[in-house]
Design an enzyme around this catalytic site. Structure first.
Site, PDB file in Angstrom:
ATOM      1  CG  HIS A   9       4.489   7.281   5.043  1.00 30.85           C
ATOM      2  ND1 HIS A   9       4.772   6.242   4.229  1.00 30.85           N
ATOM      3  CD2 HIS A   9       5.572   7.961   4.816  1.00 30.85           C
ATOM      4  CE1 HIS A   9       5.334   7.216   3.090  1.00 30.85           C
ATOM      5  NE2 HIS A   9       5.506   7.956   3.948  1.00 30.85           N
ATOM      6  N   GLY A  72      12.022  14.026   8.857  1.00 27.75           N
ATOM      7  CA  GLY A  72      12.636  13.877   7.557  1.00 27.75           C
ATOM      8  C   GLY A  72      11.602  14.426   7.111  1.00 27.75           C
ATOM      9  CG  HIS A  74       6.567  12.903   4.527  1.00 24.99           C
ATOM     10  ND1 HIS A  74       6.114  12.885   3.375  1.00 24.99           N
ATOM     11  CD2 HIS A  74       7.105  11.396   4.186  1.00 24.99           C
ATOM     12  CE1 HIS A  74       6.191  11.994   2.579  1.00 24.99           C
ATOM     13  NE2 HIS A  74       6.384  10.646   3.252  1.00 24.99           N
TER      14      HIS A  74
END
Length: 122
Positions: A9, A72, A74
């Site tokens: 991330h 999610g 992303h």
């Protein structure tokens, strides 16, 4: 050449950056071939820059492995959009997206170990 790109991330935390790089070094030692790591946001290198470098170094078959727990936004939208833009640039590059970590009994064992280990009182 087949290669693996591990995508984290990204975080402003120095510790998170170091943990990602430690995991990546360990992962590299356990798989064959070219393995690179990058970040979705906040940290560098980012996905497009890393794939550009990998492509210039001969990668034509790329497996993108998200270092994320869940599917999610992303995983469902952001990373696929970036990969589709790269595919337009490099039409001869095969790109596959692996699933995120998700559920695994190993995760349960880690949680149990953490709950029984050193704790921080709040």
């Amino acid at each position: 050449m087949k290669s693996i790109l591990v995508v984290g991330h990204g975080s402003r935390s120095k510790e998170a950056f170091e943990v990602f790089n430690s995991m990546l070094d360990n992962f590299k030692s356990q798989v064959e071939g070219n393995v690179e790591g990058c970040f979705m946001e906040i940290c560098v290198p980012n996905i497009p820059d890393t794939i550009d470098l990998m492509y210039k170094n001969g990668t034509r078959d790329l497996v993108v492995v998200p270092y994320f727990l869940f599917s999610g936004i992303h995983i469902k939208e952001d990373i696929p959009k970036i990969l589709k833009e790269i595919k337009v640039k490099y039409t001869d590059l095969k790109i596959s997206l692996a699933k995120p970590i998700g559920y695994n009994n190993i995760i349960v064992n880690i949680l149990k170990e953490n709950a029984e280990g050193e704790l921080t009182c709040i």
